[in-house]
Scaffold this motif. Structure first.
Motif, PDB file in Angstrom:
ATOM      1  N   SER A  39       3.727  -6.208   4.302  1.00  0.00           N
ATOM      2  CA  SER A  39       2.674  -6.524   3.332  1.00  0.00           C
ATOM      3  C   SER A  39       1.817  -7.699   3.816  1.00  0.00           C
ATOM      4  CB  SER A  39       3.267  -6.835   1.956  1.00  0.00           C
ATOM      5  OG  SER A  39       4.064  -7.996   1.999  1.00  0.00           O
ATOM      6  N   VAL A  52      -5.496  -1.567  -1.009  1.00  0.00           N
ATOM      7  CA  VAL A  52      -4.763  -0.325  -0.707  1.00  0.00           C
ATOM      8  C   VAL A  52      -3.274  -0.623  -0.554  1.00  0.00           C
ATOM      9  CG1 VAL A  52      -4.418   1.501   1.023  1.00  0.00           C
ATOM     10  CG2 VAL A  52      -6.736   0.852   0.345  1.00  0.00           C
ATOM     11  N   ALA A  53      -2.949  -1.709   0.165  1.00  0.00           N
ATOM     12  CA  ALA A  53      -1.550  -2.121   0.360  1.00  0.00           C
ATOM     13  C   ALA A  53      -0.894  -2.472  -0.971  1.00  0.00           C
ATOM     14  CB  ALA A  53      -1.490  -3.313   1.314  1.00  0.00           C
ATOM     15  N   THR A  55      -1.744  -1.389  -3.975  1.00  0.00           N
ATOM     16  CA  THR A  55      -1.568  -0.143  -4.732  1.00  0.00           C
ATOM     17  C   THR A  55      -0.358   0.642  -4.228  1.00  0.00           C
ATOM     18  OG1 THR A  55      -3.973  -0.031  -5.044  1.00  0.00           O
ATOM     19  CG2 THR A  55      -2.729   1.979  -5.491  1.00  0.00           C
ATOM     20  N   ALA A  56      -0.204   0.687  -2.895  1.00  0.00           N
ATOM     21  CA  ALA A  56       0.930   1.404  -2.290  1.00  0.00           C
ATOM     22  C   ALA A  56       2.261   0.776  -2.701  1.00  0.00           C
ATOM     23  CB  ALA A  56       0.788   1.406  -0.772  1.00  0.00           C
ATOM     24  N   LEU A  60       5.090   2.670  -4.809  1.00  0.00           N
ATOM     25  CA  LEU A  60       6.426   2.807  -4.238  1.00  0.00           C
ATOM     26  C   LEU A  60       7.495   2.382  -5.243  1.00  0.00           C
ATOM     27  CD1 LEU A  60       7.974   3.458  -1.560  1.00  0.00           C
ATOM     28  CD2 LEU A  60       7.905   1.002  -1.093  1.00  0.00           C
ATOM     29  N   CYS A 115       9.597  -4.518  -4.970  1.00  0.00           N
ATOM     30  CA  CYS A 115       8.182  -4.124  -5.084  1.00  0.00           C
ATOM     31  C   CYS A 115       7.478  -4.951  -6.151  1.00  0.00           C
ATOM     32  CB  CYS A 115       8.067  -2.636  -5.414  1.00  0.00           C
ATOM     33  SG  CYS A 115       8.459  -1.555  -4.018  1.00  0.00           S
TER      34      CYS A 115
END
Length: 197
Positions: A39, A52-53, A55-56, A60, A115
């Motif tokens: 990250s 984008v990272a 959101t991913a 997850l 997360c």
């Protein structure tokens, strides 16, 4: 007198599985370090890539939460019939269901919580980069909105995911078992391909 004896016989016992506790402790440190490193690398890029990272990471956490809930609510019966028909991933599905407590702990507590922590810190980093040059009050407002939106997406996504997991638990566990079986079969498939060539 009998009631008193029955009440006295009731004891609260703690018998933790120390092997599992130490395994999950080590796994948490390893996964957390890996995800934090990845990250940080992604967040050092452009703001678009950082979003984008972020959101991913949120997705997850929601995905693993869905798998964890599905493992505790799915029924073994359909997978017994699949195993009788020699469906290859049926054994993996039964393993997941028979270890539902551990699967839930890993998916919900380990991956889900990691997360959650990383998405929180990532939102703070993104907000700090976005507010450069802004007035103090506006910067604080952006930081507040970022943390609130990330928290809302995480909690709301998991609430939405739980209802999906309970209603489609068999399908979700089947999909997870297929993925696990595919990953486990990959080395054997690679060796067979090399031998043929």
């Amino acid at each position: 007198m009998k009631d008193k004896k029955e009440k006295k016989s009731i004891k609260f016992r703690i018998q933790p599985d120390w092997h599992w506790v130490t395994t999950i402790f080590g796994a948490t440190i390893g996964i957390s370090a890996t995800m934090s490193f990845l990250s940080n690398q992604l967040l050092s890029g452009s703001l678009v890539l950082s979003f984008v990272a972020l959101t991913a990471i949120i997705l997850l956490g929601i995905l693993f939460d869905i798998i964890g809930v599905a493992a505790t609510s799915a029924d073994e019966t359909p997978f017994h019939s699949m195993a009788a028909k020699k469906v290859p991933e049926a054994r993996e599905a039964l393993k997941l269901l028979r270890r539902a407590e551990r699967v839930s702990s890993f998916c919900n507590d380990v991956v889900g919580d990691i997360c959650g922590v990383i998405s929180g810190s990532a939102s703070a980093v993104i907000a700090a980069r976005a507010i450069v040059g802004m007035e103090s009050w506006l910067g604080q407002l952006v930081q507040l909105l970022m943390s609130a939106v990330v928290a809302g997406l995480t909690v709301g996504g998991k609430a939405f995911g739980k209802s999906i997991a309970i209603k489609n638990s068999t399908m979700i566990i089947h999909a997870a078992a297929k993925l696990i079986y595919g990953v486990k079969s990959m080395p054997r498939w690679i060796l067979e391909t090399v031998r043929r060539n």
